[in-house]
Design an enzyme around this catalytic site. Structure first.
Site, PDB file in Angstrom:
ATOM      1  N   LYS A 177      -3.342 -10.091  -8.004  1.00  0.00           N
ATOM      2  CA  LYS A 177      -4.332 -10.605  -7.387  1.00  0.00           C
ATOM      3  C   LYS A 177      -5.562  -9.412  -7.394  1.00  0.00           C
ATOM      4  O   LYS A 177      -5.494  -8.491  -7.796  1.00  0.00           O
ATOM      5  CB  LYS A 177      -4.011 -10.181  -5.653  1.00  0.00           C
ATOM      6  CG  LYS A 177      -5.096 -10.811  -4.724  1.00  0.00           C
ATOM      7  CD  LYS A 177      -4.509 -10.379  -3.437  1.00  0.00           C
ATOM      8  CE  LYS A 177      -5.004  -9.007  -3.112  1.00  0.00           C
ATOM      9  NZ  LYS A 177      -5.053  -8.358  -1.868  1.00  0.00           N
ATOM     10  N   LYS A 199       0.834  -1.233  -0.111  1.00  0.00           N
ATOM     11  CA  LYS A 199       0.065   0.090  -0.050  1.00  0.00           C
ATOM     12  C   LYS A 199       0.823   1.178  -0.208  1.00  0.00           C
ATOM     13  O   LYS A 199       0.364   2.314  -0.596  1.00  0.00           O
ATOM     14  CB  LYS A 199      -0.814   0.022   1.328  1.00  0.00           C
ATOM     15  CG  LYS A 199      -2.135  -1.052   1.136  1.00  0.00           C
ATOM     16  CD  LYS A 199      -3.311  -0.350   0.557  1.00  0.00           C
ATOM     17  CE  LYS A 199      -4.606  -1.201   0.154  1.00  0.00           C
ATOM     18  NZ  LYS A 199      -5.361  -1.653   1.303  1.00  0.00           N
ATOM     19  N   LYS A 259      -9.752  -4.523  -5.491  1.00  0.00           N
ATOM     20  CA  LYS A 259     -10.593  -3.170  -5.886  1.00  0.00           C
ATOM     21  C   LYS A 259      -9.550  -2.108  -6.003  1.00  0.00           C
ATOM     22  O   LYS A 259     -10.102  -1.336  -6.955  1.00  0.00           O
ATOM     23  CB  LYS A 259     -11.269  -2.799  -4.483  1.00  0.00           C
ATOM     24  CG  LYS A 259     -12.059  -3.537  -4.197  1.00  0.00           C
ATOM     25  CD  LYS A 259     -12.491  -3.522  -2.439  1.00  0.00           C
ATOM     26  CE  LYS A 259     -13.603  -4.304  -1.998  1.00  0.00           C
ATOM     27  NZ  LYS A 259     -13.602  -4.505  -0.432  1.00  0.00           N
TER      28      LYS A 259
HETATM   29  P1  AMP Z   1     -10.829  -6.356   1.222  1.00  0.00           P
HETATM   30  O1  AMP Z   1     -11.502  -6.140  -0.016  1.00  0.00           O
HETATM   31  O2  AMP Z   1      -9.376  -6.308   1.015  1.00  0.00           O
HETATM   32  O3  AMP Z   1     -11.488  -5.766   2.345  1.00  0.00           O
HETATM   33  O4  AMP Z   1     -11.131  -8.159   1.507  1.00  0.00           O
HETATM   34  C1  AMP Z   1     -12.065  -8.549   2.009  1.00  0.00           C
HETATM   35  C2  AMP Z   1     -11.907 -10.385   2.073  1.00  0.00           C
HETATM   36  O5  AMP Z   1     -11.559 -10.701   0.834  1.00  0.00           O
HETATM   37  C3  AMP Z   1     -10.342 -10.647   2.757  1.00  0.00           C
HETATM   38  O6  AMP Z   1     -10.810 -11.808   3.568  1.00  0.00           O
HETATM   39  C4  AMP Z   1      -9.630 -10.666   1.836  1.00  0.00           C
HETATM   40  O7  AMP Z   1      -8.570 -11.641   2.141  1.00  0.00           O
HETATM   41  C5  AMP Z   1     -10.374 -11.566   0.674  1.00  0.00           C
HETATM   42  N1  AMP Z   1     -10.084 -11.302  -0.702  1.00  0.00           N
HETATM   43  C6  AMP Z   1      -9.543  -9.943  -1.306  1.00  0.00           C
HETATM   44  N2  AMP Z   1      -9.183 -10.084  -2.672  1.00  0.00           N
HETATM   45  C7  AMP Z   1      -9.030 -11.656  -2.748  1.00  0.00           C
HETATM   46  C8  AMP Z   1      -8.646 -12.438  -3.669  1.00  0.00           C
HETATM   47  N3  AMP Z   1      -8.139 -11.702  -4.932  1.00  0.00           N
HETATM   48  N4  AMP Z   1      -8.689 -13.646  -3.803  1.00  0.00           N
HETATM   49  C9  AMP Z   1      -9.310 -14.146  -2.592  1.00  0.00           C
HETATM   50  N5  AMP Z   1      -9.590 -13.524  -1.524  1.00  0.00           N
HETATM   51  C10 AMP Z   1      -9.552 -12.090  -1.508  1.00  0.00           C
END
Ligand code: AMP
Ligand code: TRP
Length: 328
Positions: free
Chosen positions: A193, A113, A196
């Protein structure tokens, strides 16, 4: 016997995508059958990046609505917004004072980040995982279902619990992380990965045509140039998605017929699109209904926050007392 407590959170920024869904949310819904589950829209985490206040507020409600549409309904779990429960930031401050900076500087997400937001490397970006530790430990959660990228943060949460317990007496259990069957999916570029913040995501509420367009142009096994070249599903992101969305027979067919070049990438993508939409269609319908009824979503969140405040207040009182912070 008391059911084990599960806690997890998601940031209300951007759109909820297939990675969030198969890496975390789908698993959350499954866990509600067996555990006492609390899920949280972590708005304070999201302000480590600049947010436009009006869009932010809408994003928080939209994220909550999407989660409810996925199945985190008040009938089976507790859903709330982090900033509605003040104790999260209070406990985070205490953890800030117990944690060596070096532990935070080592976090991969912090390094990533701070590369992405070079013009805004704020202190919150560094201490972010301690707010996450507070989220989890405030409810004495034992299981934290997350995608692979969060494992390091849960390990830090365990160390934080241990540090507090050894200084002030047994207070927090050390939570275990729990990965889904698909703990990581790559974006449509096939290289990074799905995220968003990288613009390579497929949103779970996007219309079928938009999802098809993204799948159609998504990178597959790059060694497969001609339709007649044999493919390697093991290195193809689309195959990972098949494993998350398609029935066993389709997965087996894709595995064999991609290797033997009996099917091309477009055939494979068409099957995948059909299976993704079969799963997403009811979610999209429920989300559309929720959009028309924001009062319902607000009500769910209000009820969730009330329940969480009732859990958080006595825990914080115990923490303050153990540390010698006087009561009023
Ligand atoms: P966030 O969008 O960063 O708040 O992530 C929310 C949840 O989604 C967390 O548990 C992340 O580990 C999971 N996550 C986010 N991106 C991925 C991805 N590309 N593949 C699998 N899990 C993901
Ligand atoms: N940091 C997590 C992410 O970026 C979101 C999160 C905040 C979280 N608090 C949490 C996840 C507590 C699990 C438990 O995805």
């Amino acid at each position: 016997m008391e059911r084990k407590r599960v806690f997890s959170g998601i940031q209300p920024t951007g759109i909820i995508h297939l990675g969030n869904y198969v890496g975390a949310i789908k698993n959350w819904v499954t866990l509600t059958k067996e555990y006492d589950c609390i899920f949280c829209v972590v708005d304070y985490h999201a302000i480590t990046v600049q947010q436009d206040p009006e869009a932010f507020q809408q994003g928080i409600l939209r994220a909550a609505n999407t989660l409810i549409a996925c199945g985190t309904t008040p009938e089976c779990c507790t859903l709330f917004v982090q900033s509605h429960v003040r104790e999260h930031t209070e406990l985070a401050w205490i953890f800030n004072c117990l944690t060596p900076i070096g532990d935070l500087e080592r976090m991969t997400q912090f390094k990533d980040k701070s590369q992405q937001h070079r013009d805004n490397i704020n202190a919150g970006l560094l201490t972010y995982p301690l707010l996450q530790a507070a989220d989890i430990l405030l409810y004495r959660a034992q299981i934290v279902p997350v995608g692979e990228d969060q494992v390091q943060h849960i390990e830090l949460t365990r160390r934080t619990a241990r540090r507090f317990n050894s200084r002030f007496g047994e207070t927090f259990p050390e939570p275990d992380w729990l990965l889904s069957q698909t703990p990581r999916i790559m974006g449509t570029d096939g290289k990074t990965k799905m995220s968003k913040s990288l613009g390579n995501e497929i949103g779970i509420l996007e219309p079928p045509e938009a999802i098809w367009e993204k799948l159609r142009t998504a990178t597959t096994d790059e060694n497969r140039i001609r339709r007649t070249d044999p493919g390697n599903p093991d290195i193809c992101n689309l195959y990972t998605m098949h494993k998350a969305f398609s029935p066993a027979e389709t997965i087996a067919v894709v595995n064999v017929q991609c290797r033997s070049a009996e099917i091309g990438c477009i055939d494979c993508k068409k099957m995948l699109h059909e299976n993704i939409m079969r799963e997403l269609a009811p979610i999209q319908a429920r989300a559309a209904e929720g959009e028309r009824n924001p009062g319902y979503v607000r009500g769910v969140l209000r009820q969730g926050a009330e329940k969480c405040r009732a859990l958080a207040a006595p825990l914080m009182q115990d923490v303050r007392a153990k540390m010698g912070l006087p009561g009023e």
